[in-house]
Design a protein around this motif. Structure first.
Motif, PDB file in Angstrom:
ATOM      1  N   CYS A  82       0.843  -1.195   0.000  1.00 55.57           N
ATOM      2  CA  CYS A  82       0.000   0.000   0.000  1.00 55.57           C
ATOM      3  C   CYS A  82       0.879   1.248   0.000  1.00 55.57           C
ATOM      4  O   CYS A  82       1.819   1.357   0.793  1.00 55.57           O
ATOM      5  CB  CYS A  82      -0.900   0.004   1.225  1.00 55.57           C
ATOM      6  SG  CYS A  82      -1.838   1.545   1.367  1.00 55.57           S
ATOM      7  N   ASN A  84      -0.782   4.342  -0.109  1.00 53.77           N
ATOM      8  CA  ASN A  84      -1.689   5.441   0.193  1.00 53.77           C
ATOM      9  C   ASN A  84      -1.196   6.197   1.431  1.00 53.77           C
ATOM     10  O   ASN A  84      -0.200   5.817   2.034  1.00 53.77           O
ATOM     11  CB  ASN A  84      -3.108   4.900   0.375  1.00 53.77           C
ATOM     12  CG  ASN A  84      -4.126   5.839  -0.225  1.00 53.77           C
ATOM     13  OD1 ASN A  84      -4.213   6.995   0.158  1.00 53.77           O
ATOM     14  ND2 ASN A  84      -4.886   5.335  -1.172  1.00 53.77           N
ATOM     15  N   ALA A  86      -1.543   6.895   4.734  1.00 55.92           N
ATOM     16  CA  ALA A  86      -1.031   6.445   6.035  1.00 55.92           C
ATOM     17  C   ALA A  86       0.241   5.619   5.853  1.00 55.92           C
ATOM     18  O   ALA A  86       1.217   5.778   6.605  1.00 55.92           O
ATOM     19  CB  ALA A  86      -2.097   5.629   6.767  1.00 55.92           C
ATOM     20  N   CYS A  87       0.231   4.758   4.859  1.00 58.82           N
ATOM     21  CA  CYS A  87       1.404   3.914   4.624  1.00 58.82           C
ATOM     22  C   CYS A  87       2.561   4.736   4.064  1.00 58.82           C
ATOM     23  O   CYS A  87       3.720   4.511   4.421  1.00 58.82           O
ATOM     24  CB  CYS A  87       1.043   2.762   3.688  1.00 58.82           C
ATOM     25  SG  CYS A  87      -0.068   1.562   4.468  1.00 58.82           S
ATOM     26  N   CYS A 123      -5.217   2.207  -0.672  1.00 60.72           N
ATOM     27  CA  CYS A 123      -5.455   1.826   0.723  1.00 60.72           C
ATOM     28  C   CYS A 123      -6.050   0.417   0.831  1.00 60.72           C
ATOM     29  O   CYS A 123      -7.048   0.086   0.205  1.00 60.72           O
ATOM     30  CB  CYS A 123      -6.390   2.832   1.382  1.00 60.72           C
ATOM     31  SG  CYS A 123      -6.729   2.417   3.097  1.00 60.72           S
ATOM     32  N   LEU A 124      -5.396  -0.394   1.652  1.00 66.98           N
ATOM     33  CA  LEU A 124      -5.834  -1.774   1.845  1.00 66.98           C
ATOM     34  C   LEU A 124      -6.641  -1.923   3.135  1.00 66.98           C
ATOM     35  O   LEU A 124      -6.933  -3.034   3.566  1.00 66.98           O
ATOM     36  CB  LEU A 124      -4.607  -2.700   1.876  1.00 66.98           C
ATOM     37  CG  LEU A 124      -3.822  -2.775   0.565  1.00 66.98           C
ATOM     38  CD1 LEU A 124      -2.458  -3.426   0.785  1.00 66.98           C
ATOM     39  CD2 LEU A 124      -4.596  -3.542  -0.486  1.00 66.98           C
ATOM     40  N   ALA A 125      -6.955  -0.772   3.746  1.00 68.80           N
ATOM     41  CA  ALA A 125      -7.803  -0.743   4.942  1.00 68.80           C
ATOM     42  C   ALA A 125      -7.132  -1.367   6.159  1.00 68.80           C
ATOM     43  O   ALA A 125      -7.794  -1.960   6.995  1.00 68.80           O
ATOM     44  CB  ALA A 125      -9.159  -1.393   4.667  1.00 68.80           C
ATOM     45  N   CYS A 127      -4.795   0.721   7.791  1.00 66.36           N
ATOM     46  CA  CYS A 127      -4.012   1.942   8.003  1.00 66.36           C
ATOM     47  C   CYS A 127      -3.389   1.978   9.402  1.00 66.36           C
ATOM     48  O   CYS A 127      -2.345   2.589   9.599  1.00 66.36           O
ATOM     49  CB  CYS A 127      -4.879   3.172   7.806  1.00 66.36           C
ATOM     50  SG  CYS A 127      -5.944   3.082   6.378  1.00 66.36           S
TER      51      CYS A 127
END
Ligand code: FES
Length: 215
Positions: A82, A84, A86-87, A123-125, A127
């Motif tokens: 990921c 996105n 946060a990552c 995002c892979l959810a 976070c």
């Protein structure tokens, strides 16, 4: 492999029986096809079209909307990092760079031995455990270059074979439908064990609940 095997055709027919309209089973059957071959071949999609009384163009047109489906062969393990927000803030770009070096391929590429396809993902959810990686849709959180290398080593050595199914399949997070009054569906649905996550044991259960609600 091209068309669905007899067993998988039977699974497809069982899935069709769960819905009032056959075409509603399209996405679950495409997952069965992808589980079988690792990607959706033209012949395979043609077979699915036959089963659902659709054209191959309708099947392909639906499948290409979803980035979980692949139309070219992929590696045994689909490794998605990921990138996105946060990552990214927790070092995802550095991790992607490290993965590129470790595997010798850029995102979208497959290693020469056919073991790994590397992808960057939205995002892979997960976070809260950034940076997050999935391997064939199984989650690994708080991944750094060191734990990434360990993960790759474990995969190569087959140490995670029981935990991570082939081909990016969702089959192990499918489970018996829990809805009341849906006995026929419960009986028809394959009862497959849940996947697990080494770093986030709760994640598989959460996923199972999520899919349960959908199916
Ligand atoms: S931003 Fe990476 S899992 Fe959500």
């Amino acid at each position: 492999m091209a068309r669905l095997t007899p067993d998988n055709e039977q699974r497809a027919r069982e899935l069709i029986s769960l819905y009032p309209y056959a075409r509603s089973a399209l996405i679950p059957i495409l997952h069965v096809l992808q589980e079988q071959d690792g990607h959706l071949s033209e012949d395979g999609m043609g077979h699915v079209a036959e089963l659902l009384d659709l054209s191959t163009a309708e099947v392909r047109g639906t499948a290409t909307f979803y980035d979980m489906f692949h139309f070219e062969p992929v590696g045994k393990y689909l490794v998605a990092i990921c990138t996105n927000i946060a990552c990214m803030l927790q070092g995802a770009y550095r991790l992607v760079e490290h993965a590129e070096g470790r595997l010798g391929v850029a995102p979208g590429g497959t290693t020469e031995d056919g073991m790994f396809t590397l992808e960057d993902a939205e995002c892979l959810a997960l976070c809260g455990n950034a940076p997050c990686v999935t391997v064939n849709w199984r989650f690994f959180g708080d991944v750094d270059p060191e734990s990434f290398d360990q993960l790759i080593e474990d995969l190569r050595a087959g140490r995670l074979d029981d935990e991570i199914p082939l081909h990016g399949t969702l089959s192990r997070v499918r489970r018996v439908t829990a809805g009341a009054g849906n006995t026929a569906a419960r009986e028809a649905q394959p009862n497959v064990e849940l996947g697990t996550s080494r770093t986030m044991p709760a994640v598989a259960s959460l996923n199972a609940g999520h899919l349960d609600g959908q199916q």
